[in-house]
Design a protein around this motif. Structure first.
Motif, PDB file in Angstrom:
ATOM      1  N   THR A  51       0.863  -1.180   0.000  1.00 20.00           N
ATOM      2  CA  THR A  51       0.000   0.000   0.000  1.00 20.00           C
ATOM      3  C   THR A  51       0.898   1.228   0.000  1.00 20.00           C
ATOM      4  OG1 THR A  51      -1.686  -1.162   1.294  1.00 20.00           O
ATOM      5  CG2 THR A  51      -1.809   1.243   1.242  1.00 20.00           C
TER       6      THR A  51
ATOM      7  N   GLU B 183       5.842   2.562  -0.693  1.00 20.25           N
ATOM      8  CA  GLU B 183       5.017   1.375  -0.498  1.00 20.25           C
ATOM      9  C   GLU B 183       5.422   0.629   0.764  1.00 20.25           C
ATOM     10  OE1 GLU B 183       5.336  -0.915  -4.081  1.00 20.25           O
ATOM     11  OE2 GLU B 183       3.714   0.208  -5.065  1.00 20.25           O
TER      12      GLU B 183
ATOM     13  N   PRO C  59      -2.699   7.629   3.622  1.00 25.22           N
ATOM     14  CA  PRO C  59      -2.669   6.797   2.410  1.00 25.22           C
ATOM     15  C   PRO C  59      -2.572   7.673   1.168  1.00 25.22           C
ATOM     16  CG  PRO C  59      -4.903   6.957   3.241  1.00 25.22           C
ATOM     17  CD  PRO C  59      -4.031   7.678   4.238  1.00 25.22           C
TER      18      PRO C  59
ATOM     19  N   ASP D 134      -2.660   7.842  -3.404  1.00 18.27           N
ATOM     20  CA  ASP D 134      -3.264   7.268  -4.614  1.00 18.27           C
ATOM     21  C   ASP D 134      -4.662   6.713  -4.345  1.00 18.27           C
ATOM     22  OD1 ASP D 134      -0.941   7.931  -5.899  1.00 18.27           O
ATOM     23  OD2 ASP D 134      -0.115   5.900  -5.874  1.00 18.27           O
TER      24      ASP D 134
ATOM     25  N   GLU E 126      -5.872   5.093  -1.980  1.00 17.64           N
ATOM     26  CA  GLU E 126      -5.928   3.750  -1.395  1.00 17.64           C
ATOM     27  C   GLU E 126      -6.655   3.779  -0.055  1.00 17.64           C
ATOM     28  OE1 GLU E 126      -3.402   0.719  -1.979  1.00 17.64           O
ATOM     29  OE2 GLU E 126      -1.832   1.788  -3.062  1.00 17.64           O
ATOM     30  N   LYS E 127      -7.414   2.727   0.228  1.00 17.85           N
ATOM     31  CA  LYS E 127      -8.086   2.592   1.516  1.00 17.85           C
ATOM     32  C   LYS E 127      -7.119   1.915   2.481  1.00 17.85           C
ATOM     33  CE  LYS E 127     -12.127   0.395   3.727  1.00 17.85           C
ATOM     34  NZ  LYS E 127     -12.683   1.601   4.360  1.00 17.85           N
TER      35      LYS E 127
END
Length: 321
Positions: free
Chosen positions: A176, A190, A263, A265, A267-268
């Motif tokens: 993530t 990431e 977070p 982009d 992302e959850k």
């Protein structure tokens, strides 16, 4: 003085109902007028009762159940200006917090006897936005197993259930993209997982955070930057072999007072607090130093207690005795 036992009747192997009378007897021996509250299926049952008891002037709350029950009780009192002392009766699956405090985990009556020694520590409490936690916070695909292990399987297999589900999930780990800001720097990239520890007991293992000190106002932040299965297994092997993972270049290992996770982009990123879902990032973590006095087996904890806290704790305990 008054003590309120708040117990979860369904924790672990449902051992608490048969031990309530014995625990209340121990609390009476310790000088408390003791009573009990049996949690219900209502949301925040333990939390609401802890708040009520604290506002009613109870000097001691005893939380009996798994780490989830203890977390609820902590959330019930941590936000108050006047907070009672807290004792713990472990009756869950992994009982990480009790393990960290060296509280007996096999017998609720023996756990209750820790109160007789009148030895407690001013423990740090974590705050994640507006929610409190006492042991760990985490996020990333590697934490998802805590949500996927069925309660029935945990009751039957205990900690083994997490190992079984963890082995099943390892091939599904994915990174993530997140931004992590902490006292000593910033990581933007990431990660398969981050976790924030307040004790040295994480998932039943004490080697993951080998240098953790209680009551020092610092989180231990660990960020696993890789999602490669072979590299993750290597990191796990290093952790189990004397905590040698702390110097590996695939992780960030840092002590810090404050952390912000964002977070990227779109992302959850779900946040896990003491093994339970605690909302989604972005989130700011703050360490509330020495926020709640919690009973512990201090004779076995001297390597985990900073010297100044240990001296002050022994002074107070001796005066009370």
């Amino acid at each position: 003085m008054r003590a309120r036992l708040i117990y979860n009747p369904t924790s672990g192997h449902e051992i608490m109902p048969n031990n309530v009378g014995g625990i209340l007897d121990i609390l009476e021996q310790a000088g408390y007028e003791a009573s009990a509250f049996r949690t219900t299926a209502d949301q925040n049952s333990a939390k609401n009762e802890a708040t009520r008891a604290a506002k009613a002037g109870f000097e001691l709350i005893v939380a009996a159940g798994g780490d989830g029950t203890i977390n609820e009780v902590v959330n019930g009192i941590a936000g108050l200006d006047k907070r009672p002392q807290l004792a713990i009766i472990p009756a869950g699956t992994t009982n990480d917090y009790a393990r960290a405090l060296k509280i007996p985990r096999e017998d609720p009556i023996e756990a209750a006897k820790v109160v007789l020694n009148k030895t407690y520590l001013p423990m740090d409490i974590g705050k994640a936005n507006d929610t409190y936690f006492m042991n760990i916070a985490a996020g990333g695909s590697m934490t998802e197993l805590t949500y996927e292990v069925p309660s029935a399987l945990k009751s039957v297999l205990g900690y083994l259930a997490y190992l079984v589900k963890g082995a099943e999930m390892l091939p599904r780990i994915k990174p993530t993209k997140m931004k992590i800001e902490y006292d000593d720097g910033e990581y933007d990239g990431e990660a398969s997982m981050f976790f924030i520890a307040m004790t040295n007991s994480v998932g039943g293992m004490e080697q993951i955070v080998p240098d953790q000190q209680f009551s020092d106002g610092l989180f231990t932040l660990i960020v696993i930057k890789t999602s490669n299965l072979k590299e993750i297994l290597h990191l796990i092997a290093l952790a189990l072999n004397g905590g040698r993972h702390v110097d590996n270049d695939k992780i960030i290992y840092s002590n810090t007072r404050k952390i912000k996770i964002t977070p990227e982009d779109n992302e959850k990123l779900m946040i896990n607090l003491d093994g339970e879902y605690g909302g989604d990032a972005p989130v700011v973590f703050t360490n509330l130093q020495q926020h709640i006095d919690i009973y512990a087996n201090t004779d076995e904890l001297k390597n985990s207690i900073s010297k100044d806290v240990l001296i002050e704790n022994e002074k107070v305990n001796n005066e009370e005795k």
